[in-house]
Enzyme design. Structure first.
Site, short mmCIF file in Angstrom:
data_model
loop_
_atom_site.label_atom_id
_atom_site.label_comp_id
_atom_site.label_asym_id
_atom_site.label_seq_id
_atom_site.Cartn_x
_atom_site.Cartn_y
_atom_site.Cartn_z
N SER A 119 11.96 8.22 -1.68
CA SER A 119 11.88 6.92 -2.34
C SER A 119 11.64 7.16 -3.83
O SER A 119 11.02 8.16 -4.20
CB SER A 119 10.71 6.15 -1.75
OG SER A 119 10.30 5.14 -2.64
N SER A 120 12.08 6.21 -4.64
CA SER A 120 11.91 6.39 -6.09
C SER A 120 10.44 6.30 -6.52
O SER A 120 10.12 6.64 -7.66
CB SER A 120 12.74 5.36 -6.86
OG SER A 120 12.38 4.05 -6.48
N CYS A 121 9.54 5.90 -5.60
CA CYS A 121 8.13 5.84 -6.00
C CYS A 121 7.47 7.22 -6.04
O CYS A 121 6.30 7.33 -6.36
CB CYS A 121 7.35 4.90 -5.09
SG CYS A 121 7.17 5.54 -3.44
N TYR A 148 1.82 6.88 0.01
CA TYR A 148 3.20 6.98 0.52
C TYR A 148 3.99 8.01 -0.30
O TYR A 148 4.72 8.84 0.24
CB TYR A 148 3.85 5.60 0.43
CG TYR A 148 5.29 5.52 0.83
CD1 TYR A 148 5.65 5.58 2.17
CD2 TYR A 148 6.29 5.36 -0.12
CE1 TYR A 148 6.98 5.48 2.55
CE2 TYR A 148 7.62 5.25 0.25
CZ TYR A 148 7.96 5.32 1.58
OH TYR A 148 9.28 5.22 1.96
N LYS A 152 6.00 11.52 0.74
CA LYS A 152 7.43 11.76 0.45
C LYS A 152 7.62 13.01 -0.41
O LYS A 152 8.57 13.77 -0.21
CB LYS A 152 8.04 10.53 -0.24
CG LYS A 152 8.19 9.34 0.70
CD LYS A 152 9.20 9.65 1.80
CE LYS A 152 9.46 8.49 2.73
NZ LYS A 152 10.38 8.85 3.82
N HIS A 191 9.14 -5.87 1.41
CA HIS A 191 9.47 -5.64 0.00
C HIS A 191 9.87 -6.98 -0.63
O HIS A 191 10.08 -7.97 0.07
CB HIS A 191 10.61 -4.64 -0.10
CG HIS A 191 10.21 -3.25 0.27
ND1 HIS A 191 10.50 -2.69 1.48
CD2 HIS A 191 9.49 -2.31 -0.41
CE1 HIS A 191 10.00 -1.47 1.53
NE2 HIS A 191 9.38 -1.22 0.40
O1 GFB Z 1 9.26 -4.76 -3.39
P1 GFB Z 1 7.88 -4.44 -3.79
O2 GFB Z 1 6.82 -4.67 -2.80
O3 GFB Z 1 7.94 -2.92 -4.20
O4 GFB Z 1 7.47 -5.28 -5.09
P2 GFB Z 1 7.50 -1.89 -5.31
C1 GFB Z 1 8.24 -5.28 -6.25
C2 GFB Z 1 7.70 -6.28 -7.26
O5 GFB Z 1 7.96 -7.61 -6.77
C3 GFB Z 1 6.20 -6.22 -7.53
C4 GFB Z 1 6.81 -8.41 -6.91
O6 GFB Z 1 5.97 -6.39 -8.91
C5 GFB Z 1 5.67 -7.41 -6.75
O7 GFB Z 1 4.45 -7.93 -7.30
N1 GFB Z 1 6.84 -9.49 -5.92
C6 GFB Z 1 6.93 -10.82 -6.18
C7 GFB Z 1 6.74 -9.35 -4.58
N2 GFB Z 1 6.85 -11.55 -5.07
C8 GFB Z 1 6.74 -10.65 -4.04
C9 GFB Z 1 6.63 -10.80 -2.62
O8 GFB Z 1 6.61 -11.89 -2.07
N3 GFB Z 1 6.57 -9.66 -1.90
C10 GFB Z 1 6.59 -8.41 -2.47
N4 GFB Z 1 6.54 -7.33 -1.68
N5 GFB Z 1 6.66 -8.24 -3.81
C11 GFB Z 1 7.21 -0.46 -3.17
C12 GFB Z 1 6.28 0.65 -2.78
O9 GFB Z 1 6.83 -0.77 -4.44
O10 GFB Z 1 8.56 -0.05 -3.24
C13 GFB Z 1 6.80 1.50 -1.71
O11 GFB Z 1 5.01 0.11 -2.52
C14 GFB Z 1 8.26 1.84 -1.84
O12 GFB Z 1 6.05 2.67 -1.67
C15 GFB Z 1 9.09 0.65 -2.20
O13 GFB Z 1 8.45 2.86 -2.79
C16 GFB Z 1 10.54 0.99 -2.45
O14 GFB Z 1 8.73 -1.41 -5.97
O15 GFB Z 1 6.43 -2.37 -6.22
#
Ligand code: GFB
Length: 324
Positions: A119-121, A148, A152, A191
């Protein structure tokens, strides 16, 4: 010269046993569809109810029965920003166990070509953008998903170690944020993209005039349709034999606020959008440099607008049975 450096990748044998670990998940199911479409006739998958990849003995038993010639390791415990930051023990422990068992069993049974999906994280929180593969381990990780990410990173290291110690031409690919059919649409655990689709669609259906998203809306993310990711995996297995992981993305990003507008338009939502800044933003930007992948001859094909429209369509058609 070790075997890994002399090995010349080429077309994979369409009849050979090919195991896709995690074939029911977002990434693994897309890999399965793409391999099937590409003519593979001996695909093998196991539901987690039938094979618990955290169970080392069961995994070894499975590999010695099936003896896959190829493997894509797409099985992982995944989740969005809140799930990652709330359950770090689960994310590090389960992922380390799953991947160590699969990689060890694949080594013990001599799997010829293996692709590990990360993953890119894995890259530092403040890595220069766009992020090149050599940024790995050059700085501190984003705290919301460091557990996580460490799992990875360990997977990438194990693949590199197998190359060094045993000469097997295994590789790793690091996709950016993925989305598409078969995603998890759980309001708390998912996500951002599936969360937005569900939230805006629900607002349209219920006639709600207000939608509240997480964070400030200012972070930038790159989104790749899983079908593109799956095509990139096969392409890499047939063309790439390098020690370094390969970034898999589109090379363009968008703010979460812009993304929310695209989703709202796609479902026909016309109400107000608000932002709950008590929820985490995560890393400010996560855009992959995809020049290595492009130099291997592969580019993403599915535009974000097209991908979101088809995912909304899929969500509506599968509303009753989506993972949530
Ligand atoms: O998709 P997301 O959870 O992944 O969140 P990350 C991306 C951005 O969307 C964050 C915002 O800035 C969140 O605050 N966001 C807005 C929301 N509304 C929402 C919502 O309803 N749900 C969610 N989930 N986000 C994950 C990592 O990070 O990405 C994992 O935690 C993994 O490890 C994955 O790498 C690909 O990009 O922040």
């Amino acid at each position: 010269m070790s075997e890994t450096t002399s090995f010349q990748p080429g077309p994979l044998d369409r009849q050979a046993p090919f195991y896709i670990a995690g074939h029911r998940g977002l990434a693994g199911s897309a890999v399965w569809r793409h391999l099937e479409y590409s003519g593979f006739t001996n695909l093998v998958g196991r539901r987690s109810a039938d094979l618990d990849l955290r169970d080392r003995d069961a995994v070894f038993q499975f590999f010695s029965e099936i003896r896959p010639q190829y493997t894509v390791l797409a099985a992982a415990k995944v989740g969005g920003i809140l799930a990652n930051s709330t359950y770090p023990v689960d994310f590090i422990s389960e992922n380390l166990r799953i991947q160590t068992n699969v990689l060890d069993a694949a080594l013990a049974t001599g799997v010829e070509r293996l692709l590990f999906l990360g993953s890119s994280c894995i890259y530092p929180k403040f890595a220069p953008q766009p992020i090149t593969e050599d940024s790995l381990l050059t700085g501190a990780l984003e705290p919301t998903n460091d557990a996580y990410a460490i799992a990875k990173i360990a997977g990438i290291m194990q693949v590199q170690a197998v190359r060094r110690q045993y000469g097997l031409p295994w590789i790793s690919a690091m996709p950016t944020n993925l989305y598409g059919p078969g995603d998890n649409f759980s309001p708390q655990g998912s996500h951002v993209l599936p969360a937005l689709i569900r939230r805006y669609e629900n607002a349209v259906v219920t006639g709600a005039e207000r939608v509240v998203n997480w964070g400030s809306g200012s972070p930038r993310r790159e989104f790749l349709h899983v079908d593109d990711m799956a095509a990139a995996c096969l392409h890499l297995l047939e063309t790439y034999n390098g020690h370094e992981q390969v970034n898999v993305g589109t090379g363009t990003d968008i703010t979460i606020r812009e993304l929310a507008n695209v989703v709202a338009d796609a479902v026909g939502y016309q109400g107000v959008t608000e932002w709950d800044t008590s929820k985490p933003d995560g890393t400010p930007q996560k855009l992959l440099d995809v020049s290595k992948l492009e130099s291997e001859g592969w580019k993403a094909k599915i535009s974000l607008a097209e991908g979101i429209a088809s995912t909304v369509h899929w969500y509506r058609d599968n509303f009753e049975s989506v993972r949530a």
